[in-house]
Design a protein around this motif. Structure first.
Motif: not given
Ligand SMILES: N[C@@H](CC=O)C(=O)O
Length: 372
Positions: A36-41, A60-70
């Motif tokens: 999770a990050a700011s609403p901008r991301s 960047i680890p492959d395992s997190v690249k496609d996680i959608q930031v909240k």
């Protein structure tokens, strides 16, 4: 079956958040379930969100690249996906305080890199090798928050982590007066030379709020639990000056110290060599085997050569000698974004899990419905 605890990284796009993410790759206890990050991301994939902002020299680890930031403020949604969170957000202090309490009240333990709760008496501020006993205060905090599983634990400021451990190992000789100058890397401000060009060929003799933290926080670490809070130690007297230097990673400190009972040089070296704490006893995954290492060469420790000692989780010390005004002086070094930030937070989480403070959502659900 994968029984790793699911962790969320609040502030996952910043420098310390990026460190958490790389340290959690293939971690034996934990796996990243939410970022999770700011609403901008928010809404971007992690890879998109950190595009042109990735600050580490590992990919960047492959395992997190496609996680959608909240959005970090979506406490309810994130709480349903994780067992606990690391918090390294960049927001005003009052907002961080509220945000961290909101997660804790949603029964999600928070392990924070931020300073917002460091001085709350019922929030443990932990260097796991030194004051693991302070975790007991979590029960008082839970009572105040009205939670069964949710709480906040914090790690101290990175600036103190080079000099507090060597002084702690000498506590039996009762340090009375301590004067410290820190030489702090630019990553402590979340920067690289690319985004802070004025730091090349330059030294800036001011880091906002740093000297106050560097003088006060050790006294909480050396404090003791009394009733529902941690009462700060009243000694030693500590005076610090904190200086930003043109170094990418690694906070170095010079220390002058007088003791009530002056030890011999041999006693000091022996205490440093033999010092270990709970993480070593428990064999925690991120624990350095040798926490404090004394280097005999006159020109060590050096930031560039020694900051990665024990994967950035150990402290290197050198140049111990008698002083003309104080009893002794020495130099010490720690990696500010590993031991001093994400690595220290991760080691605290490993300790909390091993001591039973972090549990899965399934266990929490069962426990919460049983107490209805
Ligand atoms: N405030 C520090 C960061 C450590 O936590 C710094 O500016 O170096």
């Amino acid at each position: 079956m994968n029984d790793k605890l699911k962790v969320g990284i609040l502030g996952g796009t910043g420098f310390v958040g990026q460190r958490f993410i790389t340290l959690l790759e293939n971690h034996p206890f934990f796996e990243v379930a939410a970022i999770a990050a700011s609403p901008r991301s928010a809404g971007k994939t992690y890879e998109e969100a950190v595009k042109n902002r990735w600050k580490l020299n590992v990919p960047i680890p492959d395992s997190v690249k496609d996680i959608q930031v909240k959005n970090v403020h979506e406490v309810h949604e994130i709480s349903n996906e994780v067992d606990f969170v690391f918090c390294a957000v960049d927001m005003p202090k009052a907002e961080i305080k509220e945000l961290e309490e909101n997660y804790a009240k949603a029964e999600v333990p928070v392990i924070s890199n931020n300073s917002a709760h460091r001085m709350s008496p019922d929030v443990p501020m932990v260097i796991p090798e030194i004051n693991s006993d302070h975790l007991k205060i979590i029960e008082s905090q839970k009572k105040r928050l009205g939670t069964k599983y949710g709480f906040i634990a914090v790690k101290p400021n990175c600036s103190i982590q080079s000099y507090v451990p060597p002084l702690h190992a000498l506590k039996e000789f009762e340090p009375e007066n301590v004067v410290v100058s820190t030489y702090q890397a630019i990553s402590g401000a979340g920067k690289t030379f690319r985004d802070w060009p004025e730091m090349s060929d330059n030294v800036i003799p001011f880091i906002s709020g740093e000297e106050e933290k560097s003088e006060k926080e050790p006294l909480k670490i050396w404090g003791e639990i009394q009733g529902d809070g941690i009462v700060n130690a009243s000694s030693p007297n500590i005076s610090t000056q904190c200086i930003r230097v043109p170094v990418s990673d690694g906070h170095l400190a010079t220390v002058f110290v007088t003791f009530k009972y002056k030890p011999s040089k041999e006693q000091i070296l022996e205490r440093w060599a033999s010092y270990s704490g709970k993480p070593q006893e428990l064999g925690l995954p991120s624990a350095p085997k040798q926490f404090l290492k004394y280097m005999t060469e006159d020109d060590r420790p050096q930031t560039n050569l020694d900051r990665d000692y024990e994967k950035g989780m150990g402290i290197t010390i050198g140049r111990l000698r008698e002083d003309t005004i104080f009893d002794y002086k020495f130099v010490c070094l720690s990696h500010n974004t590993l031991r001093g930030a994400a690595g220290g937070g991760l080691l605290t989480a490993e300790l909390l899990k091993t001591e039973g403070y972090l549990v899965s959502r399934e266990i929490k659900k069962a426990g919460l419905s049983a107490s209805l």
